[in-house]
Design a protein around this motif. Sequence first.
Motif, PDB file in Angstrom:
ATOM      1  N   GLY A   1      31.043  66.926  64.737  1.00 51.61           N
ATOM      2  CA  GLY A   1      32.032  67.414  64.372  1.00 51.61           C
ATOM      3  C   GLY A   1      32.839  68.339  65.314  1.00 51.61           C
ATOM      4  N   GLN A   2      32.829  68.115  66.736  1.00 48.24           N
ATOM      5  CA  GLN A   2      33.331  68.810  67.826  1.00 48.24           C
ATOM      6  C   GLN A   2      34.015  67.967  69.029  1.00 48.24           C
ATOM      7  OE1 GLN A   2      31.609  72.492  69.262  1.00 48.24           O
ATOM      8  NE2 GLN A   2      29.669  72.288  68.076  1.00 48.24           N
ATOM      9  N   GLU A   3      35.135  68.433  69.485  1.00 52.45           N
ATOM     10  CA  GLU A   3      35.796  67.540  70.615  1.00 52.45           C
ATOM     11  C   GLU A   3      35.095  67.683  71.808  1.00 52.45           C
ATOM     12  OE1 GLU A   3      38.573  65.967  70.373  1.00 52.45           O
ATOM     13  OE2 GLU A   3      38.445  66.045  68.222  1.00 52.45           O
ATOM     14  N   PRO A   4      34.701  66.598  72.438  1.00 48.60           N
ATOM     15  CA  PRO A   4      33.948  66.818  73.784  1.00 48.60           C
ATOM     16  C   PRO A   4      34.941  66.905  74.859  1.00 48.60           C
ATOM     17  CG  PRO A   4      34.154  64.348  73.052  1.00 48.60           C
ATOM     18  CD  PRO A   4      34.795  65.339  71.925  1.00 48.60           C
ATOM     19  N   ASP A   5      34.199  67.312  75.792  1.00 52.16           N
ATOM     20  CA  ASP A   5      35.031  67.367  77.351  1.00 52.16           C
ATOM     21  C   ASP A   5      34.879  65.800  77.745  1.00 52.16           C
ATOM     22  OD1 ASP A   5      35.708  67.702  80.066  1.00 52.16           O
ATOM     23  OD2 ASP A   5      34.850  69.476  80.348  1.00 52.16           O
ATOM     24  N   ILE A   6      36.205  65.309  77.878  1.00 52.66           N
ATOM     25  CA  ILE A   6      36.390  63.833  78.109  1.00 52.66           C
ATOM     26  C   ILE A   6      36.268  63.726  79.869  1.00 52.66           C
ATOM     27  CG2 ILE A   6      37.948  62.053  78.257  1.00 52.66           C
ATOM     28  CD1 ILE A   6      39.177  62.941  75.920  1.00 52.66           C
TER      29      ILE A   6
END
Length: 289
Positions: free
Chosen positions: A273-278
């Motif tokens: 449910g979290q945006e990763p560090d691409i």
Amino acid sequence: MAHPQSVTETERPTRIGLLGAGIGGSRTPRMHLAAAGALNLPYSYDLIDSTQRDLPEDPAAILDLLEAEGFDGLNVTYPFKKTVMAVLDDVSDSARKVGAVNTVILRDGLRRGHNTDHWGFGESLRRGLPEARREAVLQLGAGGAGGAVAHALLDGGVGRLLLRDVTEGAAEALAAKLCETYGPGRAEAVDDVMAAAGAADGIVNCTPVGMDKHPGLPLTAAAIDPRHWVADIVYFPIETELLATARALGCAVLPGSGMALYQAVRAFGLFTGQEPDIGRMQEAFDSFA
């Protein structure tokens, strides 16, 4: 159907696994762990390799076993993408369109399937070749990930998709399915690769040809023209013979690393449910080179 509920994330790390055969070289665990580390999330990622451990033949029994072992989610690869799909409680629209899952969420007593390959290739194309002409594209390979890529191409604005596969009937079957979804004439099977390449703006390789174990070109080099853009989904090696040949001609190219990265980005978001560090995930992917 009711299933045992996973242990909550507050009691232990989120436990994710990759279910497949012969997956020892996968870069996916390192990408996920890098993303989790950047967010300080307690997270584990295990390989569940059917060539290394005994698993039940029934896909529902496999999921029962892995839920009992405490897995909260799974990435799924060959040969389980289609068989697992049949025993899920729910599947996303993209997974239903493609007819395969590569990500399964085990939460709240339910099993939900997604296809992040579809989004992963589309995102890689959008970012990597934003100006590419898309009136017609030749896709080589209509099995495995080819279905996800074909849907991503048509969703991404390709007007007409020309499909070629060495397995008899595979390209025809995929073309028929695509035309049902996107409309008559949007996809067709082709036999004459030279003629199809001549009519295409871009060429996409979805075959294993070009992998370390299957070296070579998936089509004759004479079919590639400097005006083409050329994409590959193979990323062992990153610079396949197809991409090297196209690059030498001056073609714009899209390596398979993009699809591999962005399918993992999407899956991590679904799991947590979290945006990763691409950028961190890209660094983890590149650390194998």
